[in-house]
Write a protein that holds these residues in place. Sequence first.
Motif, mmCIF file in Angstrom:
data_model
loop_
_atom_site.group_PDB
_atom_site.id
_atom_site.type_symbol
_atom_site.label_atom_id
_atom_site.label_comp_id
_atom_site.label_asym_id
_atom_site.label_seq_id
_atom_site.Cartn_x
_atom_site.Cartn_y
_atom_site.Cartn_z
ATOM 1 N N VAL A 173 -4.567 -36.296 6.443
ATOM 2 C CA VAL A 173 -4.488 -37.849 7.356
ATOM 3 C C VAL A 173 -6.027 -38.163 7.673
ATOM 4 N N ALA A 174 -6.713 -37.297 8.217
ATOM 5 C CA ALA A 174 -8.162 -37.194 8.746
ATOM 6 C C ALA A 174 -9.049 -37.623 7.476
ATOM 7 N N LEU A 175 -8.764 -36.822 6.295
ATOM 8 C CA LEU A 175 -9.477 -37.233 5.263
ATOM 9 C C LEU A 175 -9.249 -38.514 4.948
ATOM 10 N N TYR A 176 -8.183 -38.999 4.727
ATOM 11 C CA TYR A 176 -7.829 -40.392 4.373
ATOM 12 C C TYR A 176 -8.537 -41.360 5.201
ATOM 13 N N ALA A 177 -8.673 -41.177 6.373
ATOM 14 C CA ALA A 177 -9.362 -41.713 7.426
ATOM 15 C C ALA A 177 -10.998 -41.768 7.654
ATOM 16 N N SER A 178 -11.200 -40.682 6.711
ATOM 17 C CA SER A 178 -12.918 -40.635 6.801
ATOM 18 C C SER A 178 -13.619 -41.458 5.852
ATOM 19 N N ASP A 179 -14.950 -41.069 5.749
ATOM 20 C CA ASP A 179 -15.526 -41.680 4.719
ATOM 21 C C ASP A 179 -15.683 -40.881 3.304
ATOM 22 N N MET A 180 -14.605 -40.064 3.481
ATOM 23 C CA MET A 180 -14.596 -39.264 1.854
ATOM 24 C C MET A 180 -14.418 -40.051 0.735
ATOM 25 N N PRO A 181 -15.119 -40.015 -0.234
ATOM 26 C CA PRO A 181 -15.049 -40.890 -1.411
ATOM 27 C C PRO A 181 -13.752 -40.615 -1.982
ATOM 28 N N SER A 182 -13.205 -41.731 -2.483
ATOM 29 C CA SER A 182 -11.902 -41.682 -3.389
ATOM 30 C C SER A 182 -11.807 -41.062 -4.643
ATOM 31 N N GLY A 183 -12.820 -40.846 -5.203
ATOM 32 C CA GLY A 183 -12.881 -40.296 -6.483
ATOM 33 C C GLY A 183 -12.476 -38.704 -6.510
#
Length: 193
Positions: A28-38
């Motif tokens: 959930v935290a990663l989904y909400a972060s600036d992590m690229p979706s690729g």
Amino acid sequence: MVKPLVRVPVQSGPAGRVQDLTGAERAVALYASDMPSGRRRHSSEQVRDWIVQGVERLGTEEVRRRAEFQRGHRLLDMSGLVTTQIQQRHEQRFPKAGRLVVAEQQSSGSVCGDGMSEETRRRNGNAEVDGDCPCGGSRRIRGVFGEGEDQPELMCPVHARDAIRRHHANYRQSADQRDDVRHTPRHAGELRP
């Protein structure tokens, strides 16, 4: 000889904060972060930073709440029991399905690499349903196959989770006992001295 288990203290900084999150909470935290979706490979440090960023954006309580709903959706989905209401709320929370998959993959790597604190391990797997659960709070879901056929009941994978875990533990224990009996010399076809 068995070596005693050595407990490593929870670290401070991003790694320590990450150890205090379950796999679902990290996703959930990663989904909400600036992590690229690729789908690319990222360093452990970068993933930790994104997890911390996501927690800071949503807050710890909101991350936990969303993670419990995500886990509940997953449990119902694996059993083919997701209702329209639950699915709609899940899609509102996570509108980018592909991004959620990437977040879950990165979260899995984080759990393997960073581990979890003992308190987090006890909380791991907590699940809730956002909407009307198919069990209606009874912890049982009636199967409907056709008129005149037996109507079996299923244990709700979310609300009867503890009962299901106890059942699995008892089954594993009895299976181990059956294996012990089967592997005695008499049952294995071996000659006794």
